[in-house]
Design a protein around this motif. Sequence first.
Motif, PDB file in Angstrom:
ATOM      1  N   ALA A 147       0.855  -1.191   0.000  1.00 46.49           N
ATOM      2  CA  ALA A 147       0.000   0.000   0.000  1.00 46.49           C
ATOM      3  C   ALA A 147       0.885   1.233   0.000  1.00 46.49           C
ATOM      4  O   ALA A 147       1.997   1.197   0.546  1.00 46.49           O
ATOM      5  CB  ALA A 147      -0.932   0.001   1.218  1.00 46.49           C
ATOM      6  N   SER A 192      -5.125  -2.629   2.850  1.00 49.20           N
ATOM      7  CA  SER A 192      -5.545  -1.240   2.761  1.00 49.20           C
ATOM      8  C   SER A 192      -4.414  -0.343   3.249  1.00 49.20           C
ATOM      9  O   SER A 192      -3.587  -0.756   4.068  1.00 49.20           O
ATOM     10  CB  SER A 192      -6.799  -1.004   3.612  1.00 49.20           C
ATOM     11  OG  SER A 192      -6.525  -1.252   4.976  1.00 49.20           O
ATOM     12  N   ILE A 241      -9.625  -6.635   5.473  1.00 51.37           N
ATOM     13  CA  ILE A 241      -9.901  -5.220   5.195  1.00 51.37           C
ATOM     14  C   ILE A 241      -8.884  -4.777   4.151  1.00 51.37           C
ATOM     15  O   ILE A 241      -7.755  -4.400   4.475  1.00 51.37           O
ATOM     16  CB  ILE A 241      -9.806  -4.362   6.466  1.00 51.37           C
ATOM     17  CG1 ILE A 241     -10.843  -4.811   7.490  1.00 51.37           C
ATOM     18  CG2 ILE A 241      -9.999  -2.877   6.124  1.00 51.37           C
ATOM     19  CD1 ILE A 241     -10.750  -4.083   8.824  1.00 51.37           C
ATOM     20  N   ASP A 242      -9.266  -4.882   2.876  1.00 54.41           N
ATOM     21  CA  ASP A 242      -8.385  -4.500   1.769  1.00 54.41           C
ATOM     22  C   ASP A 242      -8.776  -3.161   1.154  1.00 54.41           C
ATOM     23  O   ASP A 242      -7.951  -2.507   0.501  1.00 54.41           O
ATOM     24  CB  ASP A 242      -8.399  -5.579   0.683  1.00 54.41           C
ATOM     25  CG  ASP A 242      -7.519  -6.763   1.055  1.00 54.41           C
ATOM     26  OD1 ASP A 242      -6.841  -6.700   2.100  1.00 54.41           O
ATOM     27  OD2 ASP A 242      -7.508  -7.765   0.320  1.00 54.41           O
ATOM     28  N   ALA A 243     -10.036  -2.764   1.307  1.00 50.92           N
ATOM     29  CA  ALA A 243     -10.475  -1.464   0.799  1.00 50.92           C
ATOM     30  C   ALA A 243      -9.850  -0.358   1.642  1.00 50.92           C
ATOM     31  O   ALA A 243      -9.759  -0.472   2.873  1.00 50.92           O
ATOM     32  CB  ALA A 243     -11.996  -1.367   0.844  1.00 50.92           C
ATOM     33  N   ASN A 244      -9.414   0.717   0.997  1.00 51.64           N
ATOM     34  CA  ASN A 244      -8.814   1.826   1.735  1.00 51.64           C
ATOM     35  C   ASN A 244      -9.826   2.469   2.675  1.00 51.64           C
ATOM     36  O   ASN A 244     -11.021   2.556   2.372  1.00 51.64           O
ATOM     37  CB  ASN A 244      -8.264   2.877   0.769  1.00 51.64           C
ATOM     38  CG  ASN A 244      -6.951   2.443   0.138  1.00 51.64           C
ATOM     39  OD1 ASN A 244      -6.213   1.640   0.697  1.00 51.64           O
ATOM     40  ND2 ASN A 244      -6.662   2.976  -1.039  1.00 51.64           N
ATOM     41  N   LEU A 245      -9.333   2.922   3.810  1.00 50.54           N
ATOM     42  CA  LEU A 245     -10.162   3.644   4.768  1.00 50.54           C
ATOM     43  C   LEU A 245     -10.515   5.016   4.202  1.00 50.54           C
ATOM     44  O   LEU A 245      -9.835   5.550   3.329  1.00 50.54           O
ATOM     45  CB  LEU A 245      -9.407   3.805   6.093  1.00 50.54           C
ATOM     46  CG  LEU A 245      -8.786   2.544   6.688  1.00 50.54           C
ATOM     47  CD1 LEU A 245      -8.010   2.893   7.961  1.00 50.54           C
ATOM     48  CD2 LEU A 245      -9.853   1.503   6.979  1.00 50.54           C
ATOM     49  N   VAL A 254     -14.894   2.258   7.168  1.00 52.98           N
ATOM     50  CA  VAL A 254     -14.104   1.063   6.879  1.00 52.98           C
ATOM     51  C   VAL A 254     -15.024  -0.021   6.365  1.00 52.98           C
ATOM     52  O   VAL A 254     -16.200  -0.082   6.748  1.00 52.98           O
ATOM     53  CB  VAL A 254     -13.336   0.602   8.149  1.00 52.98           C
ATOM     54  CG1 VAL A 254     -14.304   0.333   9.295  1.00 52.98           C
ATOM     55  CG2 VAL A 254     -12.471  -0.617   7.870  1.00 52.98           C
ATOM     56  N   LYS A 280     -13.963  -5.960  -1.360  1.00 50.86           N
ATOM     57  CA  LYS A 280     -12.500  -5.961  -1.288  1.00 50.86           C
ATOM     58  C   LYS A 280     -11.942  -4.874  -2.193  1.00 50.86           C
ATOM     59  O   LYS A 280     -10.731  -4.727  -2.313  1.00 50.86           O
ATOM     60  CB  LYS A 280     -11.930  -7.324  -1.677  1.00 50.86           C
ATOM     61  CG  LYS A 280     -12.320  -7.828  -3.050  1.00 50.86           C
ATOM     62  CD  LYS A 280     -11.733  -9.201  -3.302  1.00 50.86           C
ATOM     63  CE  LYS A 280     -12.135  -9.747  -4.673  1.00 50.86           C
ATOM     64  NZ  LYS A 280     -13.574 -10.098  -4.723  1.00 50.86           N
ATOM     65  N   GLY A 282     -13.523  -1.249  -2.662  1.00 54.01           N
ATOM     66  CA  GLY A 282     -13.487   0.067  -2.072  1.00 54.01           C
ATOM     67  C   GLY A 282     -14.777   0.841  -2.193  1.00 54.01           C
ATOM     68  O   GLY A 282     -15.788   0.357  -2.717  1.00 54.01           O
TER      69      GLY A 282
END
Length: 388
Positions: A147, A192, A241-245, A254, A280, A282
């Motif tokens: 990331a 993420s 949790i792969d989607a960016n915050l 999140v 996964k 976003g």
Amino acid sequence: MTIFKRYVSLSLMLLGLSGCGAIEYLFVEETYEAPPEPLVEFTAEFEPKTLWRENTGDGSENIYADLSPWLSGDQIYTVDAQGDVRSMSVQNGRRTWRTELEVRVATGVGGGEGKIAVGSQQGDVIALNQTDGDILWKQRLSSEVLAPPQISGQYVVVRTADGRVSGMSAVDGTVLWNYQRNVPLLSLRGVSAPAIVGETVLAGYDNGKLVALSLVDGKVIWEKSVAVPRGRTELERLVDIDANLWVTDELVYVAAYQGNLAAYFIDTGDLIWQRDISTKTGFDVAIGEAVYLTGDESYLWAIQDGTGDSLWRQTRLLRRQITAPTIVGDYIVVGDLEGYVHWVARSDGRFVARQEVGDVPIRSQILVRDNVLYVIDTEGRLTAIQGP
């Protein structure tokens, strides 16, 4: 019948070999009898205009690489799969400077405080001067950087594939602290990016946990479960949790794979609301209105902020492997696996415009500033598009 394939990457972490970490990736092949949803016909409400298009170097054949650019001031910064970093004018795409780092890269550029930072597959973090591209320092971390590094004040924060968040000096790259959680034996390929708000670092983990850390020393402030593993098999229990915050000064949004979309107060970690939905890829947020989210099968969702209720769902992008959505005025934009950019109305999810920017996939979330979109595809072509 033609069989269309989707590849899901699962990472097997093998730690403690000769005192260092090693990573191998297990690729699981899934097959579908149905192809991606055909492009739907509709009456376009406007025609996006291409302003410029430039090559940023070598694209990546790795289907999980996300070489997203970074916008700052009047420049856009890119890195290619070979570590070729470029600064380009947002006005016309002309190159300001170029630095060849000669490292393998699987993620995009991060920056701040007059610096940009790049992480490599070998675990290197390299800081460059934002003005001229001169290399300021280089530091080797414990494993692959998946990331973009984040910079705030005198700190650089980096997330590596072995579950470690490292706080580094922005001055010389010295590692100031490390925080590490055990990584599940099986997890989705990717992580993420950490987010920095004031003196708090927020990081999502492969076990479905969201952790708030002190920027100064890495100590845990609070920890919450965004998703809890369920099911009999390891695949069913994936909750990465792969989607960016997505953060404001007070809130963090999140989303977890096979878990929840949720909003928390940053100071206390108190839950505001949550919705059982999986991604996964976003999402993007219009505070107080809606969260726009790409689901696992490329359904595009509008979820009411504050309640988690569904406002609408666009299903005609099924299996088109669309990117995370980006809000552009009254619209949402996503890229897909065939090089199309789709414009969807925020009000009801209808299609309003479509533009083909190439013939290869778009995997990185589209950037936007002043109603101009910046779209990068997997061959490294960066396109600037004027919205309505």
